[in-house]
Motif scaffolding. Sequence first.
Motif, PDB file in Angstrom:
ATOM      1  N   VAL A 125       0.862  -1.225   0.138  1.00 50.20           N
ATOM      2  CA  VAL A 125      -0.077   0.068  -0.141  1.00 50.20           C
ATOM      3  C   VAL A 125       0.980   1.370  -0.126  1.00 50.20           C
ATOM      4  N   ASP A 126       2.122   1.089   0.380  1.00 51.38           N
ATOM      5  CA  ASP A 126       2.916   2.291   0.362  1.00 51.38           C
ATOM      6  C   ASP A 126       4.411   2.153   0.703  1.00 51.38           C
ATOM      7  N   PHE A 127       5.293   2.702   0.227  1.00 51.24           N
ATOM      8  CA  PHE A 127       6.811   2.436   0.450  1.00 51.24           C
ATOM      9  C   PHE A 127       7.689   3.861   0.563  1.00 51.24           C
ATOM     10  N   ASP A 128       8.734   3.752   1.021  1.00 50.13           N
ATOM     11  CA  ASP A 128       9.632   4.758   0.976  1.00 50.13           C
ATOM     12  C   ASP A 128      11.089   4.279   1.232  1.00 50.13           C
ATOM     13  N   GLU A 129      12.068   4.862   0.393  1.00 46.80           N
ATOM     14  CA  GLU A 129      13.088   4.368   0.257  1.00 46.80           C
ATOM     15  C   GLU A 129      14.411   5.350   0.175  1.00 46.80           C
ATOM     16  N   VAL A 130      15.653   5.131   0.326  1.00 48.37           N
ATOM     17  CA  VAL A 130      16.455   6.279   0.466  1.00 48.37           C
ATOM     18  C   VAL A 130      18.038   5.517  -0.192  1.00 48.37           C
ATOM     19  N   LEU A 131      18.739   6.314  -0.872  1.00 46.77           N
ATOM     20  CA  LEU A 131      19.797   5.769  -1.330  1.00 46.77           C
ATOM     21  C   LEU A 131      21.160   6.607  -0.927  1.00 46.77           C
ATOM     22  N   GLY A 132      22.015   6.226  -0.145  1.00 50.10           N
ATOM     23  CA  GLY A 132      22.968   7.187   0.263  1.00 50.10           C
ATOM     24  C   GLY A 132      24.334   6.956  -0.537  1.00 50.10           C
ATOM     25  N   THR A 133      25.317   7.338  -0.056  1.00 47.96           N
ATOM     26  CA  THR A 133      26.511   7.529  -0.805  1.00 47.96           C
ATOM     27  C   THR A 133      27.844   6.615   0.105  1.00 47.96           C
ATOM     28  N   GLY A 134      28.610   5.938  -0.458  1.00 47.20           N
ATOM     29  CA  GLY A 134      29.774   5.339   0.204  1.00 47.20           C
ATOM     30  C   GLY A 134      29.098   4.485   1.328  1.00 47.20           C
ATOM     31  N   PHE A 135      29.844   4.602   2.657  1.00 38.49           N
ATOM     32  CA  PHE A 135      29.237   3.944   3.734  1.00 38.49           C
ATOM     33  C   PHE A 135      28.267   4.783   4.732  1.00 38.49           C
ATOM     34  N   GLY A 136      28.125   5.875   4.038  1.00 38.30           N
ATOM     35  CA  GLY A 136      26.692   6.872   4.838  1.00 38.30           C
ATOM     36  C   GLY A 136      27.084   7.180   6.074  1.00 38.30           C
ATOM     37  N   ALA A 137      28.380   7.516   6.314  1.00 43.44           N
ATOM     38  CA  ALA A 137      28.698   7.977   7.882  1.00 43.44           C
ATOM     39  C   ALA A 137      27.965   9.062   8.246  1.00 43.44           C
ATOM     40  N   GLY A 138      27.433   9.124   9.434  1.00 34.11           N
ATOM     41  CA  GLY A 138      26.887  10.483   9.754  1.00 34.11           C
ATOM     42  C   GLY A 138      25.435  10.713   9.229  1.00 34.11           C
ATOM     43  N   SER A 139      24.859   9.720   8.296  1.00 33.73           N
ATOM     44  CA  SER A 139      23.745  10.045   7.900  1.00 33.73           C
ATOM     45  C   SER A 139      22.682   9.515   8.557  1.00 33.73           C
ATOM     46  N   VAL A 140      21.255  10.275   8.762  1.00 42.00           N
ATOM     47  CA  VAL A 140      20.208   9.879   9.277  1.00 42.00           C
ATOM     48  C   VAL A 140      19.112  10.152   8.471  1.00 42.00           C
ATOM     49  N   ASP A 141      18.307   9.147   8.029  1.00 41.69           N
ATOM     50  CA  ASP A 141      17.186   9.610   7.310  1.00 41.69           C
ATOM     51  C   ASP A 141      15.860   8.791   7.809  1.00 41.69           C
ATOM     52  N   LYS A 142      14.942   9.755   7.845  1.00 47.98           N
ATOM     53  CA  LYS A 142      13.634   9.406   8.458  1.00 47.98           C
ATOM     54  C   LYS A 142      12.657   8.908   7.186  1.00 47.98           C
ATOM     55  N   LEU A 143      12.486   7.465   7.171  1.00 46.63           N
ATOM     56  CA  LEU A 143      11.508   6.761   6.133  1.00 46.63           C
ATOM     57  C   LEU A 143      10.175   6.625   6.855  1.00 46.63           C
ATOM     58  N   SER A 144       9.089   7.100   5.988  1.00 43.07           N
ATOM     59  CA  SER A 144       7.664   7.046   6.398  1.00 43.07           C
ATOM     60  C   SER A 144       6.706   6.463   5.152  1.00 43.07           C
ATOM     61  N   VAL A 145       5.662   5.727   5.843  1.00 43.87           N
ATOM     62  CA  VAL A 145       4.732   5.247   4.983  1.00 43.87           C
ATOM     63  C   VAL A 145       3.456   5.639   5.523  1.00 43.87           C
ATOM     64  N   SER A 146       2.237   5.629   4.914  1.00 43.88           N
ATOM     65  CA  SER A 146       0.900   5.983   5.399  1.00 43.88           C
ATOM     66  C   SER A 146      -0.002   5.428   4.307  1.00 43.88           C
ATOM     67  N   ALA A 147      -1.105   4.693   4.812  1.00 49.55           N
ATOM     68  CA  ALA A 147      -2.290   4.608   4.016  1.00 49.55           C
ATOM     69  C   ALA A 147      -3.565   4.207   4.959  1.00 49.55           C
TER      70      ALA A 147
END
Length: 209
Positions: A125-147
């Motif tokens: 019913v929904d999806f979310d995704e993120v693509l980082g770079t390298g090893f992603g050091a220090g990254s914080v991503d909020k992924l959300s889905v709703s339905a």
Amino acid sequence: MKSQIIVSLAVASFLLFASRVDAGIINFDDGTLGVAVESFYSAQGVEFQNTSWRDSLNYPGTSGALVIGATNNGGLSNIYAYQKADAVIAKFQLGASSISIDAVDVGDNGFRIDAYDSLTGGTLVDFDEVLGTGFGAGSVDKLSVSATLIRRVEMYQLAAVSVDGVLVDNLEFSSSVNQVVPEPEILSYWSAGLLGLLVRRRRHEKSVA
């Protein structure tokens, strides 16, 4: 008439003392490192599958000492890495309308959350995704889905470009409807009282007949 009034009062008291489950947040810091999560959060209406507590490594963006990852990650050398076949799964017994998680240290393997309308199988019913770079050091991503209704989410890395893993923390959710959930003690007292009233009424009817 008297019995109907008593039953009405019983129902009213049941609704008054019941607890309402609308939303929740789980930061995973109350678990035990290396142990499977499973039904630990069932009181909050969430159960997990293929999910264990992992060390947060004190990475920026984590809420405390623990995060979650896959119990079985398909034999990958990095315990924080796992693909779709070994996804971390959360099941919502009452259903949810919105769910979000923090994905920490997402690199070029990416990360995705899929939402389904059933505890098993069902429709995406929904999806979310993120693509980082390298090893992603220090990254914080909020992924959300709703339905309208979400019963299950599956979380996993999109690829295996490198051996880098990801840390999952801070699950937040809102229920799809305002459902009333009775406390166990209230439910048992209410059921016993109602049963007693019905038995008494039946005896009265027999005596009249």
